[in-house]
Design an enzyme around this catalytic site. Structure first.
Site, PDB file in Angstrom:
ATOM      1  CE  LYS A  46      -3.381   3.210   1.135  1.00 17.18           C
ATOM      2  NZ  LYS A  46      -4.705   2.659  -0.261  1.00 17.18           N
ATOM      3  CG  LEU A  74      -2.341   7.801  -0.980  1.00 11.43           C
ATOM      4  CD1 LEU A  74      -1.119   8.866  -1.568  1.00 11.43           C
ATOM      5  CD2 LEU A  74      -2.082   6.970  -1.711  1.00 11.43           C
ATOM      6  CB  CYS A 132      -2.695   8.712  -5.547  1.00 14.13           C
ATOM      7  SG  CYS A 132      -4.758   8.265  -4.501  1.00 14.13           S
ATOM      8  N   GLY A 219     -10.902  -2.014 -11.182  1.00 13.05           N
ATOM      9  CA  GLY A 219     -12.360  -3.358 -12.107  1.00 13.05           C
ATOM     10  C   GLY A 219     -12.012  -3.462 -13.717  1.00 13.05           C
ATOM     11  N   GLY A 267      -5.572  -6.532  -8.813  1.00 13.11           N
ATOM     12  CA  GLY A 267      -5.360  -5.230  -7.841  1.00 13.11           C
ATOM     13  C   GLY A 267      -6.985  -5.580  -7.672  1.00 13.11           C
TER      14      GLY A 267
END
Ligand SMILES: Cc1cc2nc3c(=O)[nH]c(=O)nc-3n(C[C@H](O)[C@H](O)[C@H](O)COP(=O)(O)O)c2cc1C
Length: 309
Positions: A46, A74, A132, A219, A267
């Site tokens: 992570k 985060l 991110c 996804g 993921g």
């Protein structure tokens, strides 16, 4: 037939090309009861920042057609607590550990993080998360700007001999341009894609379903976009590509490799089937044997394309 299943990301050799993607595999301990972690090619942690981050308010996720929206922001314990509480388990696994890091505001945070990570010999590589979408405080992502990407990668490159991976955003006009900037600045590899900016609305409340509003889509819904981007980047750079975005099974992992990925990251699929990475490793081996392919690297970029515009 003996098949070669190992791949190289810079000077880092992985026993197989299947990685756990950042933010979807915790710090690996969470998955230890589901699978033999040594079956993975590598684990990406992570994303860590220098100081602890609480992350964004709930709800932080919501399901969408064939996808997941998230805005975790985060959340992480910060470098010191990671080293104290999480790293000892990761070190014991015996496969390469890739530390994903982000800087909240300034590049100096990246440099401080990397200089500390340089001292941890068990960390095989650093992944710069400059993509991110879920952090406030910066109007643009570093990875949305080729010059800013070049600058940060070059600064980090100067201070580390560790393998350097740059994680790219799909929220750009041309991901190829950004990948080239990372390559020129000395990145050993690029990882793509991070999540695609998205939104979902509760029409009764007229509120976003994820509290932060805009969130990151992952996804199967993003898979065709991700594969297209891997193909574009493959045609622009020589460094290895770690491909991800909606890999759910062996076939989708193969699509990324054929499009140009040297390795793939799993993921969102980890949330549906925590053993999926190990299953993909076995399935890839079986595909190589069935198709009499001696080396997985021969598959990378082997797309047969009839006409190029
Ligand atoms: C809940 C969640 C948290 C994530 N956290 C991170 C993160 O901390 N750092 C990062 O680089 N990517 C993060 N990602 C992005 C994934 O690593 C990956 O790039 C993206 O989800 C696309 O792959 P997928 O469709 O297989 O999930 C996160 C994704 C999800 C779904």
């Amino acid at each position: 037939m003996q098949t070669k299943f190992s791949v190289e990301i810079g000077k880092l050799k992985l026993n197989n090309p299947v990685l756990a993607a950042s933010g979807t595999f915790g710090y690996a301990e969470e998955f230890k009861d589901f699978m033999d972690l040594r079956k993975l090619g590598a684990i990406v942690t992570k994303t860590l920042t220098l100081k602890p981050r609480q992350g964004n308010p709930a709800p932080r996720t919501c399901e969408t057609p064939a996808g997941l929206l998230n805005s975790i922001g985060l959340e992480n314990p910060g470098l010191e607590i990671f080293i104290r509480d999480k790293l000892p388990f990761l070190k014991k696994i015996g496969i390469p550990i890739i530390m994903s890091i982000a800087s909240e505001e300034e590049s100096s945070e990246f440099l401080e993080l990397v200089s500390r990570i340089n001292m941890i010999k068990e960390v095989a590589a650093v992944e710069l998360n400059i993509s991110c979408p879920n952090v406030r405080g910066r109007s643009n992502l570093i990875s949305q700007d080729a010059e800013a990407t070049y600058k940060i990668v070059q600064e980090v490159r100067k201070i580390t001999g560790k393998v350097l991976i740059t994680k790219l955003s799909p929220n750009v006009t041309s991901i190829g341009v950004i990948a080239e900037a990372a390559e020129k600045a000395g990145s050993d590899a690029v990882a793509l894609i991070n999540t695609l900016g998205g939104m979902s609305i509760d029409v009764e409340q007229r509120k976003p379903k994820v509290a932060a509003g805009i969130a990151g889509l992952s996804g199967p819904a993003i898979r065709p976009v991700a594969i297209r981007m891997v193909w574009e980047v493959f045609n622009r750079v020589k460094i290895p590509i770690i491909g991800m975005g909606g890999i759910m099974d062996v076939s989708s992992a193969l699509e990324f490799i054929i499009a140009g990925a040297t390795a793939v990251s799993i993921g969102t699929a980890n949330f549906i089937n925590p053993k999926i990475s190990a299953e993909i490793v076995s399935g890839l081996k079986e595909y190589l044997t069935r198709n009499k392919i001696a080396d997985i690297q021969d598959l990378t970029g082997s797309l047969k394309i009839c006409s190029q515009r």
